[in-house]
Scaffold this motif. Structure first.
Motif, PDB file in Angstrom:
ATOM      1  N   SER A   3       0.823  -1.202   0.000  1.00  0.00           N
ATOM      2  CA  SER A   3       0.000   0.000   0.000  1.00  0.00           C
ATOM      3  C   SER A   3       0.859   1.254   0.000  1.00  0.00           C
ATOM      4  CB  SER A   3      -0.929  -0.003   1.210  1.00  0.00           C
ATOM      5  OG  SER A   3      -0.167  -0.029   2.400  1.00  0.00           O
ATOM      6  N   ASN A   4       2.149   1.090   0.214  1.00  0.00           N
ATOM      7  CA  ASN A   4       3.033   2.247   0.252  1.00  0.00           C
ATOM      8  C   ASN A   4       3.856   2.385  -1.025  1.00  0.00           C
ATOM      9  OD1 ASN A   4       4.690   0.061   0.620  1.00  0.00           O
ATOM     10  ND2 ASN A   4       5.961   1.027   2.164  1.00  0.00           N
ATOM     11  N   PHE A   5       3.361   1.856  -2.138  1.00  0.00           N
ATOM     12  CA  PHE A   5       4.060   1.963  -3.407  1.00  0.00           C
ATOM     13  C   PHE A   5       3.402   3.041  -4.262  1.00  0.00           C
ATOM     14  CE2 PHE A   5       4.613   0.843  -7.900  1.00  0.00           C
ATOM     15  CZ  PHE A   5       5.997   0.801  -7.960  1.00  0.00           C
ATOM     16  N   GLU A   6       4.229   3.784  -4.992  1.00  0.00           N
ATOM     17  CA  GLU A   6       3.714   4.826  -5.876  1.00  0.00           C
ATOM     18  C   GLU A   6       4.594   4.935  -7.109  1.00  0.00           C
ATOM     19  OE1 GLU A   6       3.450   9.650  -5.778  1.00  0.00           O
ATOM     20  OE2 GLU A   6       3.134   8.568  -3.910  1.00  0.00           O
ATOM     21  N   VAL A   7       3.964   5.151  -8.247  1.00  0.00           N
ATOM     22  CA  VAL A   7       4.664   5.445  -9.492  1.00  0.00           C
ATOM     23  C   VAL A   7       4.258   6.854  -9.896  1.00  0.00           C
ATOM     24  CG1 VAL A   7       4.986   4.857 -11.931  1.00  0.00           C
ATOM     25  CG2 VAL A   7       4.579   3.047 -10.272  1.00  0.00           C
ATOM     26  N   SER A   8       5.223   7.759  -9.968  1.00  0.00           N
ATOM     27  CA  SER A   8       4.911   9.097 -10.476  1.00  0.00           C
ATOM     28  C   SER A   8       5.547   9.247 -11.844  1.00  0.00           C
ATOM     29  CB  SER A   8       5.391  10.175  -9.511  1.00  0.00           C
ATOM     30  OG  SER A   8       6.777  10.080  -9.307  1.00  0.00           O
ATOM     31  N   VAL A   9       4.832   9.909 -12.743  1.00  0.00           N
ATOM     32  CA  VAL A   9       5.258  10.054 -14.132  1.00  0.00           C
ATOM     33  C   VAL A   9       5.556  11.521 -14.408  1.00  0.00           C
ATOM     34  CG1 VAL A   9       4.595   9.713 -16.545  1.00  0.00           C
ATOM     35  CG2 VAL A   9       3.810   8.101 -14.795  1.00  0.00           C
ATOM     36  N   GLU A  10       6.707  11.754 -15.042  1.00  0.00           N
ATOM     37  CA  GLU A  10       7.105  13.115 -15.389  1.00  0.00           C
ATOM     38  C   GLU A  10       7.575  13.142 -16.834  1.00  0.00           C
ATOM     39  OE1 GLU A  10      10.567  16.316 -14.128  1.00  0.00           O
ATOM     40  OE2 GLU A  10      10.167  14.617 -12.844  1.00  0.00           O
ATOM     41  N   LYS A  11       7.083  14.107 -17.592  1.00  0.00           N
ATOM     42  CA  LYS A  11       7.512  14.281 -18.985  1.00  0.00           C
ATOM     43  C   LYS A  11       8.916  14.856 -19.004  1.00  0.00           C
ATOM     44  CE  LYS A  11       6.783  14.783 -23.503  1.00  0.00           C
ATOM     45  NZ  LYS A  11       7.893  14.134 -24.144  1.00  0.00           N
TER      46      LYS A  11
END
Length: 97
Positions: A3-11
């Motif tokens: 539950s503590n995983f995140e994927v952030s996307v940046e151009k």
């Protein structure tokens, strides 16, 4: 499930950067695969930043590598960066770091 995983996307100018944060398990692997699939196919590179990963589950890695075949068009563009890059790519010839 992590539950503590995140994927952030940046151009980025060369493509996209995906920053992985938290624990990488099977659910996280599917989240990463989904994030990659959503990116445009005509981009030059996908940089996956691994510095903020904590625990990496062997099963999560297996799920990720087993599901790379649907991403074959994108996998040639994937570049892992950071201190966990070699752990995630695990010698997969389709992935660079």
């Amino acid at each position: 499930m992590a539950s503590n995983f995140e994927v952030s996307v940046e151009k980025k100018s060369e493509g996209f950067g995906l920053k992985l944060v938290g624990d990488f398990d099977a659910t996280s692997a599917y989240e990463l695969i989904y994030a990659i699939k959503k990116l445009p196919e005509d981009i030059l590179k996908i940089f996956i930043h691994t510095d903020d990963l904590k625990e990496i589950s062997p099963f999560g890695l297996a799920v990720f590598h087993r599901n790379m075949s649907p991403l074959d068009r994108q996998s040639r563009k994937i570049v892992f960066t950071g201190n966990r890059a070699d752990h995630i790519s695990q010698g997969d010839p389709r992935l660079t770091f």
